[in-house]
Design a protein around this motif. Structure first.
Motif, PDB file in Angstrom:
ATOM      1  N   THR A   1      -0.480   0.037 -11.433  1.00 44.91           N
ATOM      2  CA  THR A   1      -1.718  -0.021 -10.871  1.00 44.91           C
ATOM      3  C   THR A   1      -1.770  -1.278 -10.321  1.00 44.91           C
ATOM      4  N   GLY A   2      -2.302  -1.684  -9.062  1.00 44.86           N
ATOM      5  CA  GLY A   2      -2.276  -2.859  -8.462  1.00 44.86           C
ATOM      6  C   GLY A   2      -2.786  -4.000  -9.192  1.00 44.86           C
ATOM      7  N   LEU A   3      -3.556  -3.860 -10.637  1.00 44.94           N
ATOM      8  CA  LEU A   3      -3.977  -4.779 -11.280  1.00 44.94           C
ATOM      9  C   LEU A   3      -2.846  -5.469 -12.128  1.00 44.94           C
TER      10      LEU A   3
ATOM     11  N   ASP B   1       0.720  -1.284   0.164  1.00 44.74           N
ATOM     12  CA  ASP B   1      -0.055   0.052  -0.128  1.00 44.74           C
ATOM     13  C   ASP B   1       0.905   1.133   0.063  1.00 44.74           C
ATOM     14  N   ASP B   2       0.297   2.106  -0.675  1.00 41.46           N
ATOM     15  CA  ASP B   2       1.601   3.407  -0.891  1.00 41.46           C
ATOM     16  C   ASP B   2       1.323   4.319   0.465  1.00 41.46           C
ATOM     17  N   SER B   3       0.157   4.094   1.188  1.00 39.67           N
ATOM     18  CA  SER B   3      -0.267   4.916   2.403  1.00 39.67           C
ATOM     19  C   SER B   3       0.750   4.152   3.564  1.00 39.67           C
ATOM     20  N   PHE B   4       1.676   4.902   4.335  1.00 33.87           N
ATOM     21  CA  PHE B   4       2.242   4.243   5.461  1.00 33.87           C
ATOM     22  C   PHE B   4       1.308   3.914   6.404  1.00 33.87           C
ATOM     23  N   TYR B   5       0.141   4.979   6.623  1.00 31.64           N
ATOM     24  CA  TYR B   5      -0.936   4.610   7.643  1.00 31.64           C
ATOM     25  C   TYR B   5      -1.498   3.169   7.514  1.00 31.64           C
TER      26      TYR B   5
ATOM     27  N   ALA C   1       7.010  -4.196  -4.357  1.00 32.31           N
ATOM     28  CA  ALA C   1       5.705  -5.392  -4.380  1.00 32.31           C
ATOM     29  C   ALA C   1       6.331  -6.677  -5.212  1.00 32.31           C
ATOM     30  N   LEU C   2       6.691  -6.364  -6.315  1.00 34.26           N
ATOM     31  CA  LEU C   2       7.029  -7.525  -7.172  1.00 34.26           C
ATOM     32  C   LEU C   2       8.345  -8.131  -6.722  1.00 34.26           C
ATOM     33  N   GLU C   3       9.248  -7.253  -6.264  1.00 38.15           N
ATOM     34  CA  GLU C   3      10.695  -7.768  -5.831  1.00 38.15           C
ATOM     35  C   GLU C   3      10.450  -8.603  -4.400  1.00 38.15           C
TER      36      GLU C   3
ATOM     37  N   ASP D   1      -3.071  -2.821  -2.688  1.00 39.82           N
ATOM     38  CA  ASP D   1      -3.754  -1.756  -2.840  1.00 39.82           C
ATOM     39  C   ASP D   1      -3.759  -1.704  -4.472  1.00 39.82           C
ATOM     40  N   VAL D   2      -4.924  -1.012  -5.056  1.00 35.61           N
ATOM     41  CA  VAL D   2      -5.195  -0.900  -6.512  1.00 35.61           C
ATOM     42  C   VAL D   2      -4.487   0.281  -7.120  1.00 35.61           C
TER      43      VAL D   2
END
Length: 123
Positions: A61-63, A9-13, A39-41, A54-55
């Motif tokens: 994009t998450g997709l 997710d790009d949001s730290f929160y 994410a892929l790594e 996350d999308v």
């Protein structure tokens, strides 16, 4: 054995909130990624049992990330978590191999129920 989970997710929160929910429930969070490349790594190196994804990510994009993850590891479970709840996006995610789709904001109970359900289908 603890199930291993990667949070994307790009949001730290949001990553922190998910991490706290999942670790409190007994899962092992093996990594946190803020963008699609990470994410892929991390999915390739950490070999998680499940990925929350996350999308909307800053670089991808998450997709697209989901499709990349599926190419590298067709067996890993992926649960999409996004504020984007349009039916067309949800359907595309599920058709692309996501186990489930959670629309933000979500409750801890909902997340744990869906993660648990996705992991049980793996066994």
């Amino acid at each position: 054995m603890k199930n291993r989970i990667l949070i994307v997710d790009d949001s730290f929160y949001m990553r922190t909130m998910l991490k706290n929910m999942l670790t409190d429930a007994g899962y092992e969070v093996v990594g946190e990624a803020a963008n699609g490349q990470q994410a892929l790594e991390m999915a390739a190196s950490a070999k998680p049992d499940l990925i929350t994804l996350d999308v909307i990510l800053p670089d991808n994009t998450g997709l697209d990330v989901l499709k990349g993850i599926r190419q590298n590891d067709p067996d890993v479970k992926v649960v999409m978590c996004s504020a984007v709840g349009q039916e067309v996006i949800v359907n595309e995610a599920l058709e692309s191999g996501a186990s489930a789709y959670i629309v933000k904001p979500f409750s801890e109970e909902k997340v744990l129920e869906i993660v648990s359900g996705a992991l049980q289908t793996a066994e």
